[in-house]
Design a protein around this motif. Structure first.
Motif, PDB file in Angstrom:
ATOM      1  N   ILE A  25      -1.396  -1.620  -4.113  1.00 57.14           N
ATOM      2  CA  ILE A  25      -0.520  -1.834  -5.263  1.00 57.14           C
ATOM      3  C   ILE A  25      -0.114  -3.308  -5.328  1.00 57.14           C
ATOM      4  CG2 ILE A  25       0.421   0.508  -5.370  1.00 57.14           C
ATOM      5  CD1 ILE A  25       2.908  -0.533  -3.863  1.00 57.14           C
ATOM      6  N   PRO A  49      -9.512  -0.469  -4.390  1.00 53.84           N
ATOM      7  CA  PRO A  49      -8.737   0.715  -4.010  1.00 53.84           C
ATOM      8  C   PRO A  49      -7.801   0.483  -2.829  1.00 53.84           C
ATOM      9  CG  PRO A  49     -11.066   1.262  -4.310  1.00 53.84           C
ATOM     10  CD  PRO A  49     -10.961  -0.224  -4.317  1.00 53.84           C
ATOM     11  N   THR A  50      -8.196  -0.402  -1.899  1.00 56.82           N
ATOM     12  CA  THR A  50      -7.411  -0.629  -0.692  1.00 56.82           C
ATOM     13  C   THR A  50      -7.256  -2.127  -0.424  1.00 56.82           C
ATOM     14  OG1 THR A  50      -9.280  -0.693   0.847  1.00 56.82           O
ATOM     15  CG2 THR A  50      -8.351   1.487   0.319  1.00 56.82           C
ATOM     16  N   SER A  74       0.844  -1.195   0.000  1.00 59.20           N
ATOM     17  CA  SER A  74       0.000   0.000   0.000  1.00 59.20           C
ATOM     18  C   SER A  74       0.878   1.243   0.000  1.00 59.20           C
ATOM     19  CB  SER A  74      -0.917   0.028   1.234  1.00 59.20           C
ATOM     20  OG  SER A  74      -1.857  -1.017   1.194  1.00 59.20           O
ATOM     21  N   GLY A 126      -4.573   3.972   2.670  1.00 54.56           N
ATOM     22  CA  GLY A 126      -3.595   3.882   1.600  1.00 54.56           C
ATOM     23  C   GLY A 126      -4.189   3.493   0.262  1.00 54.56           C
ATOM     24  N   THR A 127      -3.327   3.233  -0.702  1.00 56.06           N
ATOM     25  CA  THR A 127      -3.712   2.808  -2.045  1.00 56.06           C
ATOM     26  C   THR A 127      -3.071   1.469  -2.343  1.00 56.06           C
ATOM     27  OG1 THR A 127      -3.946   5.072  -2.867  1.00 56.06           O
ATOM     28  CG2 THR A 127      -3.543   3.361  -4.504  1.00 56.06           C
ATOM     29  N   ARG A 166      -0.503   0.337  -9.473  1.00 56.89           N
ATOM     30  CA  ARG A 166      -1.703   0.551  -8.672  1.00 56.89           C
ATOM     31  C   ARG A 166      -2.807  -0.414  -9.097  1.00 56.89           C
ATOM     32  NH1 ARG A 166       0.906   5.274  -9.183  1.00 56.89           N
ATOM     33  NH2 ARG A 166       1.065   6.658  -7.353  1.00 56.89           N
ATOM     34  N   ALA A 194      -6.123   0.136  -8.290  1.00 56.78           N
ATOM     35  CA  ALA A 194      -7.362   0.848  -7.983  1.00 56.78           C
ATOM     36  C   ALA A 194      -8.545   0.362  -8.811  1.00 56.78           C
ATOM     37  CB  ALA A 194      -7.168   2.350  -8.175  1.00 56.78           C
ATOM     38  N   GLU A 242      -0.919   7.163   0.231  1.00 62.26           N
ATOM     39  CA  GLU A 242      -1.762   8.105  -0.497  1.00 62.26           C
ATOM     40  C   GLU A 242      -3.197   7.600  -0.432  1.00 62.26           C
ATOM     41  OE1 GLU A 242       0.028   7.783  -4.469  1.00 62.26           O
ATOM     42  OE2 GLU A 242      -1.622   6.493  -5.065  1.00 62.26           O
ATOM     43  N   GLY A 243      -4.147   8.512  -0.639  1.00 61.55           N
ATOM     44  CA  GLY A 243      -5.538   8.085  -0.694  1.00 61.55           C
ATOM     45  C   GLY A 243      -6.222   7.970   0.651  1.00 61.55           C
TER      46      GLY A 243
END
Length: 329
Positions: A16, A33-34, A5, A13-14, A27, A29, A8-9
């Motif tokens: 990955i 997204p998480t 993660s 987090g975001t 990413r 997303a 960001e976001g």
């Protein structure tokens, strides 16, 4: 798969995907997204994530970028539950022997476990901030697993299929605050601050035959201030495997997707393999010399925790942290 993660976001987090060699990322997303959202829909998300992971390793993933460890949050920045066991009985036996206490027979058939801090985890490069060195600052190098939704009262055999991800943690302990807390008979609180998770979680298949019997059969390597501290084998002397630990935690309640279960400090009967925490080293010194000679950690000290595959590859990436003073609010 290897998943992490980014910072960001928001707080979660975001999500990955991280390449097998830990150099590239992309990413996720469009899929989830998480990390938490992926775990809550794991049956649908996992195949899509795996396809993106394969594309990343093949060099064909659109939007791939060079991975910067400093940009990483904890893979699961906050979790609904973190339950931590103490599955390595050599550690428990030595600690109790050093203070002249016997190990109760129940310890060999019923896991030790407590409810740990889960509202936030430090990232793999975040400093460990503590108010005072007098608290007895210690690391605990452990293996963790992450579950999907686990029904109440599962057997260990049933629990095994709910283990979806594996990682490492520095389960920070403040040793000098532990005795007075435990004397109250109500468990840890102030003595267990936030812990740090390793850079990535991995699916069991990434470990190959190093993941068997619901254990990680690789050494847990720790360095303090750049010097070797220990490399005990995580698959040896583990009295309770992760399936048993999950079943223990779920005996009277279901576990939510994203529950983290810790192994406890990795320790072996063979003390020549070193330690995964200062309490362990100090206990060995006490049994040998009558008193400990190694102090706990001080401000400015650094810790590095990593698990290497037999070919030398880093499996989860390394936790690299500095101990720093927490300023008064």
């Amino acid at each position: 798969m290897k998943l992490g993660s980014l910072k960001e976001g928001g707080r979660d987090g975001t999500l990955i995907l991280v390449s097998r060699d830990l150099t590239k990322a992309v990413r996720a997303a469009g899929i989830a997204p998480t990390m938490q959202q992926a775990l809550e829909d794991w049956g649908n998300a996992a195949p899509r994530l795996n396809a993106l992971y394969e594309a990343l390793n093949a060099g064909s993933a659109e939007g791939a970028f060079d991975l910067d460890a400093q940009a990483l949050a904890a893979p699961l920045p906050r979790a609904y539950e973190f339950v931590d066991g103490s599955a390595y009985l050599p550690h428990v036996e030595r600690v109790r022997r050093a203070r002249g206490a016997e190990v109760p027979e129940s310890f060999y058939v019923d896991p030790l476990m407590y409810q740990a801090v889960s509202a936030g985890f430090l990232g793999p490069r975040d400093p460990v901030k503590v108010v005072s060195e007098d608290y007895g600052i210690d690391l605990e190098a452990e293996i963790v697993i992450v579950t999907d939704d686990v029904p109440m009262a599962v057997t260990p055999q049933q629990a095994a299929v709910h283990i979806q991800l594996i990682g490492i943690v520095n389960d920070v302990s403040l040793r000098n605050l532990i005795p007075p807390e435990l004397a109250k008979g109500f468990g840890f609180l102030q003595s267990k601050p936030r812990s740090a998770l390793g850079p990535v979680f991995v699916t069991p298949d990434e470990l190959g035959d190093a993941w068997r019997d619901s254990k990680v059969h690789l050494p847990m390597l720790t360095h303090i201030n750049g010097e070797w501290f220990g490399a005990p084998e995580a698959g040896v002397d583990m009295q309770f495997d992760f399936a048993q630990l999950v079943a223990h935690a779920a005996k009277t309640r279901p576990l939510s997707a994203g529950t983290i279960v810790g192994s406890g400090t990795v320790a072996n009967e063979d003390t020549a393999l070193g330690a995964s925490c200062f309490a362990e080293r100090r206990t060995v010194e006490t049994l040998r010399d009558g008193k400990p000679s190694t102090p706990f950690m001080a401000f400015g000290d650094t810790v590095r925790i990593e698990v290497l595959a037999r070919d030398g590859r880093s499996v989860f990436g390394a936790i690299e942290q500095r101990i720093e003073r927490q300023a008064a609010p």
